[in-house]
Design an enzyme around this catalytic site. Structure first.
Site, PDB file in Angstrom:
ATOM      1  N   GLY A 207       1.002  -1.254  -0.163  1.00  0.00           N
ATOM      2  CA  GLY A 207       0.119   0.073  -0.141  1.00  0.00           C
ATOM      3  C   GLY A 207       0.786   1.442  -0.067  1.00  0.00           C
ATOM      4  O   GLY A 207       1.991   1.297  -0.665  1.00  0.00           O
ATOM      5  N   SER A 208       0.458   2.407   0.704  1.00  0.00           N
ATOM      6  CA  SER A 208       0.989   3.641   0.737  1.00  0.00           C
ATOM      7  C   SER A 208       2.431   3.640   1.405  1.00  0.00           C
ATOM      8  O   SER A 208       3.052   4.867   1.005  1.00  0.00           O
ATOM      9  CB  SER A 208       0.195   4.634   1.101  1.00  0.00           C
ATOM     10  OG  SER A 208      -1.080   4.910   0.313  1.00  0.00           O
ATOM     11  N   VAL A 209       2.766   2.649   2.114  1.00  0.00           N
ATOM     12  CA  VAL A 209       4.179   3.018   2.437  1.00  0.00           C
ATOM     13  C   VAL A 209       5.216   2.720   1.508  1.00  0.00           C
ATOM     14  O   VAL A 209       6.337   3.164   1.467  1.00  0.00           O
ATOM     15  CB  VAL A 209       4.503   1.881   3.726  1.00  0.00           C
ATOM     16  CG1 VAL A 209       3.801   2.140   4.987  1.00  0.00           C
ATOM     17  CG2 VAL A 209       4.170   0.218   3.286  1.00  0.00           C
ATOM     18  N   LYS A 211       5.149   4.133  -1.095  1.00  0.00           N
ATOM     19  CA  LYS A 211       5.159   5.543  -1.865  1.00  0.00           C
ATOM     20  C   LYS A 211       6.455   6.263  -1.441  1.00  0.00           C
ATOM     21  O   LYS A 211       6.843   7.206  -2.081  1.00  0.00           O
ATOM     22  CB  LYS A 211       4.178   6.596  -1.279  1.00  0.00           C
ATOM     23  CG  LYS A 211       2.576   6.107  -2.073  1.00  0.00           C
ATOM     24  CD  LYS A 211       1.372   6.959  -1.378  1.00  0.00           C
ATOM     25  CE  LYS A 211       0.096   6.459  -2.056  1.00  0.00           C
ATOM     26  NZ  LYS A 211      -0.880   7.448  -1.386  1.00  0.00           N
ATOM     27  N   SER A 263      -1.136  11.305   1.609  1.00  0.00           N
ATOM     28  CA  SER A 263      -1.007  10.154   0.839  1.00  0.00           C
ATOM     29  C   SER A 263      -2.114  10.099  -0.248  1.00  0.00           C
ATOM     30  O   SER A 263      -3.018   9.194  -0.398  1.00  0.00           O
ATOM     31  CB  SER A 263      -1.515   8.815   1.886  1.00  0.00           C
ATOM     32  OG  SER A 263      -0.765   7.574   1.503  1.00  0.00           O
TER      33      SER A 263
END
Length: 464
Positions: A207-209, A211, A263
Site C-alpha cells: 500500500g502507501s508505505v 510511496k 497520501s
C-alpha cells in the site's frame, strides 16, 4: 559359467557397486547436509548430550537455557512465546528452527577453535560445551512490541538504522517452544500458521508505505521537488484503469509535500506513469525488492513485477503500492532505514556476539552497508516529507511529545476483508536511533491502527 548364472552374477555385482556408491555419497558428500538438516532428529538427539550454549538478549535476559535430565541437556525457554518466532527451538523430536537452527554449530560447540577445544575436553572426560550467543534484541522493546500488537494477526520490526541491529521483532500468532510436544499437532493444523514469522516470511501488498520508494525515485530523477504542484479531482484514469483516493477524498490543488503527507493516490499514480515502469523497477530493486534478505535467518524475497509486464494501468497501481508489489515488514523497515541513515541500508543482524562460556568473544558482528539506493540529499528531503506525515498528515497518531517522529502510513487493499494496516517510522527525526515497521492484517487504516503501535515501540526504544 552358463549364461543365466553369469547374468545373475552381474546383476548382484551391479547392486553391490550401487550400494557402495550410495554409502560413499551418504558418508562423504551428503554427511554435512544430513547432519545439519533440522529434520534429522537422530543428529539432534546425539547433540543433546552436549551442553548447548545459552542465548541472551542485548540487555542480559536469558532466552534459551539448559536443563539436564540423565545424559541429555534439554532446552528451556524462559521467555516463552515472546521471542519464539525468530529464536525457534531445539527439540529431540521436532528438530530445530530459527536462531537455534542457523547457529547450531556455534551453540553445539562444533565451529572453529571451539570444536577443537570441545573434542579435547571429551578426550579428557570433561563435558563438552557450546558457545553462547548475545543477541541485538532489547527485551524491554520486545515486550512493548508484543503487548502493542496484542492478539492481532501481523508483525512488528524495530531496527537501529545506524547499524542494522534488530532491536525487536514479533509476530502474531506465536507458539510456546516449551510446549511443543503438547501443542505440535494444533500448531501445524492452525490456519493462522503460528510457525510463520510474518516479519520476515509474510508477503503483503505494501500500500502507501511503498510511496516512500516512488517519492525517492521522483526526487532522485528530479521529476518532482517538494514544491511541485498537482491538481486532484478525486480520480484519474491511467490506461483504462481509474485510480481513486482512499475514502473518496478530493484534494484540489496541492504540492508534493501535501501529496505525501495526505497520501494522495492520484498524484502518485501520475508520478508513477511519468517515471515509467523501468525507473520504478530500478528503484524498487535498489531498495532491496527482488533480493534475498542479507542475513542467515532467511525469509521471503519482496517482489516488484518485471517492468516489461507493466502497462500504463499497472504502473499507476504499483505507484501507490497496489497491484503485484509484495513486501515483508522487515523489507519496509529497511526502506525506512535508508531515509533515516542518509541513504544507506545497513545489513540487518540479530546475533551481536558469539562467546565462550567464560565470556571471551569468539566472533562479533561488524555493521556494514548493504545497499545505497538514494543520495544523502534525497534522504534529507524524504525525512522532511515523512515528518509532515506525523505532524499534519495521515500519521498524527504516531506523534510523541518532545520528539520529532518521521513516518508513512499505508492502507493496503486486499481481495478479501478489511485493508492491511501499515506504518513505517523513525525517531528522533534529526538523529534517528530507532526505525519501526508495523503490519496488521485486515485491520483498517494504517494511521488509526498501525501508527499507535509504532509510537509505543519507538517510545520504548528511546526510553520515554
Amino acid at each position: 559359467m552358463d549364461r543365466p548364472l553369469r547374468r545373475l552374477f552381474l546383476f548382484f555385482a551391479l547392486l553391490f557397486v550401487a550400494l557402495i556408491l550410495q554409502l560413499t555419497y551418504v558418508q562423504v558428500w551428503a554427511a554435512p547436509d544430513l547432519k545439519t538438516n533440522p529434520a534429522n532428529t537422530r543428529a539432534v538427539a546425539e547433540q543433546m548430550k552436549l551442553e548447548r550454549g545459552v542465548i541472551v538478549s542485548a540487555d542480559g535476559v536469558e532466552l534459551a537455557v539448559n536443563r539436564q535430565e540423565g545424559e541429555f541437556f534439554l532446552r528451556e525457554y524462559p521467555q516463552g512465546d515472546l521471542v519464539s518466532p525468530w529464536l525457534g527451538y531445539n527439540h529431540q523430536r521436532y528438530g530445530r528452527a530459527g536462531v537455534e537452527r542457523v547457529y547450531n554449530e556455534e551453540l553445539s560447540g562444533q565451529s572453529g577453535l571451539l570444536g577443537i577445544t570441545g573434542y579435547w575436553n571429551e578426550l579428557l572426560g570433561k563435558t563438552r560445551r557450546g558457545a553462547d550467543l548475545k543477541l541485538s534484541i532489547n527485551m524491554g522493546m520486545q515486550r512493548v512490541a508484543v503487548e502493542a500488537l496484542g492478539q492481532r494477526k501481523g508483525a512488528v520490526v524495530a531496527l537501529d538504522p545506524r547499524t542494522g541491529a534488530v532491536l525487536a521483532m514479533t509476530t502474531y500468532p506465536r507458539y510456546d517452544p516449551n510446549r511443543l510436544a503438547e501443542l505440535w499437532s494444533d500448531i501445524n493444523s492452525n490456519d493462522d500458521k503460528p510457525l510463520l514469522n510474518r516479519a520476515i516470511q509474510g508477503l503483503y501488498p505494501p500500500g502507501s508505505v511503498f510511496k516512500t520508494v516512488v517519492a525517492a525515485a521522483g526526487l532522485e530523477t528530479q521529476a518532482v521537488v517538494p514544491e511541485t504542484t498537482f491538481v486532484d479531482t478525486g480520480s484519474v484514469a491511467a490506461g483504462g484503469f481509474v485510480v481513486n483516493n482512499y475514502g473518496g477524498n478530493v484534494y484540489g490543488e496541492h504540492d508534493f509535500t501535501r501529496a505525501f503527507a495526505s497520501s494522495i493516490n492520484t498524484t502518485f499514480a501520475k508520478l508513477g506513469v511519468s517515471l515509467g515502469a523501468d525507473t520504478l523497477a530500478t528503484y524498487a530493486s535498489e531498495f532491496g525488492f527482488g533480493k534475498d534478505l542479507p542475513w542467515p535467518l532467511g525469509g521471503s524475497k519482496s517482489s516488484f513485477p518485471d517492468a516489461g509486464d507493466l502497462d500504463k494501468a499497472h504502473v499507476a497501481q504499483v505507484a501507490y503500492g497496489q497491484g503485484e508489489v509484495l513486501a515483508t515488514p522487515l523489507q519496509m523497515a529497511l526502506v525506512a532505514s535508508a531515509v533515516a541513515n542518509g541513504g544507506n541500508i545497513m545489513r540487518p543482524y540479530l546475533v551481536a556476539q558469539v562467546l565462550t562460556y567464560h565470556g571471551q568473544v569468539l566472533d562479533e558482528t561488524e555493521p556494514s552497508v548493504w545497499l545505497r539506493p538514494i543520495s544523502a540529499e534525497t534522504a534529507d528531503t524524504l525525512r522532511s516529507l515523512m515528518v509532515k506525515v506525523v505532524e499534519s498528515g495521515t500519521g498524527t497518531q504516531a506523534a510523541l511529545s518532545g520528539v520529532k517522529v518521521a513516518g508513512k502510513t499505508g492502507t493496503a487493499e486486499v481481495a478479501q476483508g478489511e485493508p492491511h494496516a501499515w506504518f513505517t517510522a523513525f525517531a528522533p527525526a534529526d538523529d534517528p536511533r530507532v526505525v519501526v515497521a508495523v503490519l496488521v492484517e485486515n485491520a483498517g487504516t494504517g494511521g488509526s491502527v498501525a501508527a499507535p503501535i509504532a509510537r509505543k515501540v519507538i517510545a520504548a526504544g528511546l526510553g520515554l
